[in-house]
Design an enzyme around this catalytic site. Structure first.
Site, PDB file in Angstrom:
ATOM      1  N   ILE A   1      -2.480  -9.101  13.368  1.00 58.88           N
ATOM      2  CA  ILE A   1      -2.493 -10.512  12.987  1.00 58.88           C
ATOM      3  C   ILE A   1      -3.495 -11.258  13.863  1.00 58.88           C
ATOM      4  O   ILE A   1      -3.263 -11.470  15.050  1.00 58.88           O
ATOM      5  CB  ILE A   1      -1.086 -11.146  13.097  1.00 58.88           C
ATOM      6  CG1 ILE A   1      -1.152 -12.650  12.809  1.00 58.88           C
ATOM      7  CG2 ILE A   1      -0.418 -10.827  14.417  1.00 58.88           C
ATOM      8  CD1 ILE A   1       0.203 -13.315  12.712  1.00 58.88           C
ATOM      9  N   ASP A   2      -4.616 -11.607  13.300  1.00 56.65           N
ATOM     10  CA  ASP A   2      -5.634 -12.361  14.036  1.00 56.65           C
ATOM     11  C   ASP A   2      -6.736 -12.717  13.044  1.00 56.65           C
ATOM     12  O   ASP A   2      -6.616 -12.447  11.840  1.00 56.65           O
ATOM     13  CB  ASP A   2      -6.192 -11.535  15.196  1.00 56.65           C
ATOM     14  CG  ASP A   2      -6.544 -12.403  16.402  1.00 56.65           C
ATOM     15  OD1 ASP A   2      -7.322 -13.361  16.201  1.00 56.65           O
ATOM     16  OD2 ASP A   2      -6.041 -12.138  17.500  1.00 56.65           O
ATOM     17  N   ILE A   3      -7.812 -13.281  13.526  1.00 55.40           N
ATOM     18  CA  ILE A   3      -8.944 -13.561  12.643  1.00 55.40           C
ATOM     19  C   ILE A   3      -9.583 -12.232  12.243  1.00 55.40           C
ATOM     20  O   ILE A   3      -9.433 -11.213  12.932  1.00 55.40           O
ATOM     21  CB  ILE A   3      -9.964 -14.485  13.318  1.00 55.40           C
ATOM     22  CG1 ILE A   3     -10.547 -13.828  14.576  1.00 55.40           C
ATOM     23  CG2 ILE A   3      -9.342 -15.837  13.627  1.00 55.40           C
ATOM     24  CD1 ILE A   3     -11.716 -14.597  15.165  1.00 55.40           C
ATOM     25  N   GLY A   4     -10.297 -12.248  11.142  1.00 55.15           N
ATOM     26  CA  GLY A   4     -10.851 -11.023  10.588  1.00 55.15           C
ATOM     27  C   GLY A   4     -11.714 -10.213  11.536  1.00 55.15           C
ATOM     28  O   GLY A   4     -11.572  -8.995  11.655  1.00 55.15           O
ATOM     29  N   ASN A   5     -12.609 -10.892  12.245  1.00 56.71           N
ATOM     30  CA  ASN A   5     -13.509 -10.192  13.153  1.00 56.71           C
ATOM     31  C   ASN A   5     -12.749  -9.459  14.244  1.00 56.71           C
ATOM     32  O   ASN A   5     -13.108  -8.332  14.622  1.00 56.71           O
ATOM     33  CB  ASN A   5     -14.488 -11.189  13.778  1.00 56.71           C
ATOM     34  CG  ASN A   5     -15.490 -10.521  14.691  1.00 56.71           C
ATOM     35  OD1 ASN A   5     -15.341 -10.527  15.903  1.00 56.71           O
ATOM     36  ND2 ASN A   5     -16.525  -9.943  14.095  1.00 56.71           N
ATOM     37  N   THR A   6     -11.668 -10.053  14.727  1.00 57.36           N
ATOM     38  CA  THR A   6     -10.879  -9.436  15.788  1.00 57.36           C
ATOM     39  C   THR A   6     -10.105  -8.224  15.276  1.00 57.36           C
ATOM     40  O   THR A   6     -10.077  -7.177  15.928  1.00 57.36           O
ATOM     41  CB  THR A   6      -9.899 -10.451  16.408  1.00 57.36           C
ATOM     42  OG1 THR A   6     -10.654 -11.523  16.980  1.00 57.36           O
ATOM     43  CG2 THR A   6      -9.050  -9.807  17.488  1.00 57.36           C
TER      44      THR A   6
ATOM     45  N   ARG B   1      16.607   4.708  15.737  1.00 52.24           N
ATOM     46  CA  ARG B   1      17.509   5.278  16.728  1.00 52.24           C
ATOM     47  C   ARG B   1      18.623   6.116  16.122  1.00 52.24           C
ATOM     48  O   ARG B   1      19.154   7.014  16.776  1.00 52.24           O
ATOM     49  CB  ARG B   1      18.100   4.153  17.583  1.00 52.24           C
ATOM     50  CG  ARG B   1      17.106   3.548  18.551  1.00 52.24           C
ATOM     51  CD  ARG B   1      17.531   2.174  19.009  1.00 52.24           C
ATOM     52  NE  ARG B   1      17.425   1.204  17.931  1.00 52.24           N
ATOM     53  CZ  ARG B   1      17.726  -0.092  18.055  1.00 52.24           C
ATOM     54  NH1 ARG B   1      18.164  -0.546  19.220  1.00 52.24           N
ATOM     55  NH2 ARG B   1      17.603  -0.916  17.046  1.00 52.24           N
TER      56      ARG B   1
ATOM     57  N   ASP C   1       2.704   1.046  12.882  1.00 50.57           N
ATOM     58  CA  ASP C   1       3.289  -0.258  12.570  1.00 50.57           C
ATOM     59  C   ASP C   1       2.772  -1.303  13.566  1.00 50.57           C
ATOM     60  O   ASP C   1       3.535  -1.879  14.333  1.00 50.57           O
ATOM     61  CB  ASP C   1       4.813  -0.146  12.621  1.00 50.57           C
ATOM     62  CG  ASP C   1       5.500  -1.343  11.987  1.00 50.57           C
ATOM     63  OD1 ASP C   1       4.811  -2.161  11.357  1.00 50.57           O
ATOM     64  OD2 ASP C   1       6.739  -1.450  12.126  1.00 50.57           O
ATOM     65  N   ARG C   2       1.497  -1.538  13.502  1.00 49.34           N
ATOM     66  CA  ARG C   2       0.816  -2.393  14.494  1.00 49.34           C
ATOM     67  C   ARG C   2       1.013  -3.883  14.209  1.00 49.34           C
ATOM     68  O   ARG C   2       0.875  -4.709  15.089  1.00 49.34           O
ATOM     69  CB  ARG C   2      -0.675  -2.058  14.511  1.00 49.34           C
ATOM     70  CG  ARG C   2      -1.485  -2.754  15.577  1.00 49.34           C
ATOM     71  CD  ARG C   2      -1.047  -2.348  16.975  1.00 49.34           C
ATOM     72  NE  ARG C   2      -1.813  -3.034  18.002  1.00 49.34           N
ATOM     73  CZ  ARG C   2      -1.551  -4.257  18.449  1.00 49.34           C
ATOM     74  NH1 ARG C   2      -0.545  -4.951  17.946  1.00 49.34           N
ATOM     75  NH2 ARG C   2      -2.307  -4.805  19.389  1.00 49.34           N
ATOM     76  N   LYS C   3       1.289  -4.228  12.949  1.00 49.51           N
ATOM     77  CA  LYS C   3       1.453  -5.627  12.552  1.00 49.51           C
ATOM     78  C   LYS C   3       0.254  -6.462  13.010  1.00 49.51           C
ATOM     79  O   LYS C   3       0.393  -7.487  13.690  1.00 49.51           O
ATOM     80  CB  LYS C   3       2.754  -6.209  13.100  1.00 49.51           C
ATOM     81  CG  LYS C   3       4.007  -5.477  12.617  1.00 49.51           C
ATOM     82  CD  LYS C   3       5.261  -6.111  13.190  1.00 49.51           C
ATOM     83  CE  LYS C   3       6.528  -5.423  12.708  1.00 49.51           C
ATOM     84  NZ  LYS C   3       6.685  -4.051  13.264  1.00 49.51           N
TER      85      LYS C   3
ATOM     86  N   LYS D   1       6.380   7.162  11.767  1.00 46.37           N
ATOM     87  CA  LYS D   1       5.955   5.804  12.104  1.00 46.37           C
ATOM     88  C   LYS D   1       5.908   5.620  13.611  1.00 46.37           C
ATOM     89  O   LYS D   1       6.838   5.984  14.326  1.00 46.37           O
ATOM     90  CB  LYS D   1       6.906   4.764  11.492  1.00 46.37           C
ATOM     91  CG  LYS D   1       6.465   3.325  11.729  1.00 46.37           C
ATOM     92  CD  LYS D   1       7.297   2.349  10.921  1.00 46.37           C
ATOM     93  CE  LYS D   1       8.549   1.932  11.639  1.00 46.37           C
ATOM     94  NZ  LYS D   1       8.298   0.982  12.762  1.00 46.37           N
TER      95      LYS D   1
END
Length: 274
Positions: A97-102, A243, A93-95, A62
């Site tokens: 989160i934004d509007i679909g196009n972005t 860790r 693990d980018r998470k 990861k």
């Protein structure tokens, strides 16, 4: 009715509609490992060295690729080669989160080239289910070069103190996952299994659990931990340690201990011998 938590990785691989899940379960079975190492390292050289040394003991590597200061094509090609060498999947693990196009642009074609090298990427549905629709659309389009080789994990719970990813949000994550393409939506990042259904229905969600520690202690920044045995008994399929492994005095020895603990817990849950 047969529930996923009672089945072996091999049995789930044989029936799962998601091609990435099938690969993942097959890797876990072959390597006798449900371990994911979270390598929060900031340089390409240290990241690749970690992947190479721990690769034999893990099912998934990861990354948080945005913290790699010298990220380049060398990083991408190095990760891909090591994943092939040691037979593990790569989870970014980018998470998102934004509007679909972005998010489509962030995932496919952006500076981090996520779709080029990450088998799995995480996302949050805090902004609505449009993000999942957008990424599913990208991954299933006929022109997508890695069609059938990429999957999504929905961030449904977090181990940090005061997390707002609870109750209604978590329930909404499950509802979104149930409504989406099972060949793309792999499952959840969560502290426990969130949905157990008949595998034959095609809704066998895979659970990844963060904050795993052999000592079950947290840290000064508010992260709560649980042991491999605790996580697996609550329905986790893959345990994520950070860790406690890569920062250990001898990381390889630490990885072996986590691998053995996770596998033992899995065998106890499924009532199977090694």
């Amino acid at each position: 009715m047969t529930y996923p938590l009672c089945l072996t990785y091999g049995q789930r691989a044989a029936q799962h509609p998601n091609p990435v899940a099938r690969r993942l379960f097959e890797i876990a079975k072959a390597k006798q490992s449900n371990l994911v190492v979270s390598a929060d390292l900031t340089g390409t050289e240290s990241l690749l060295k970690c992947a190479d040394s721990l690769g034999p003991y893990i099912a998934v590597f990861k990354t948080h690729i945005e913290i790699v200061k010298d990220f380049s094509n060398k990083t991408v090609q190095g990760l891909k080669l090591l994943a092939q060498k040691h037979n593990f999947l790569i989870f970014e693990d980018r998470k998102l989160i934004d509007i679909g196009n972005t998010v489509q642009k962030q995932y496919h074609g952006g500076a981090l080239q996520i779709s080029e090298w990450a088998d799995v990427v995480s996302l949050s549905v805090l902004g609505g289910d449009g993000i999942v629709d957008a990424l599913v659309q990208t991954i299933t389009t006929a022109s997508f070069p890695h069609r059938g080789q990429r999957a999504l994990l929905i961030l449904a719970e977090m181990t940090s103190e005061g997390s707002l990813a609870t109750r209604h949000y978590t329930e909404e994550c499950v509802e979104v996952a149930l409504s989406q393409n099972p060949e793309v939506v792999l499952g959840f990042v969560a502290t426990k299994a969130l949905h157990t259904s008949d595998v034959a229905s095609g809704r066998d969600f895979v659970t990844f659990t963060t904050g795993i520690s052999l000592s079950e202690s947290g840290d000064e920044l508010g992260q709560h931990c649980q042991t491999p045995a605790s996580a697996i008994s609550r329905g986790s399929d893959f345990i994520i340690a950070d860790r406690g492994i890569y920062a250990a005095e001898v990381p390889v020895d630490a990885a072996r201990r986590y691998q053995e603990a996770g596998w033992k817990a899995y065998l106890q849950r499924t009532h199977h011998d090694a």
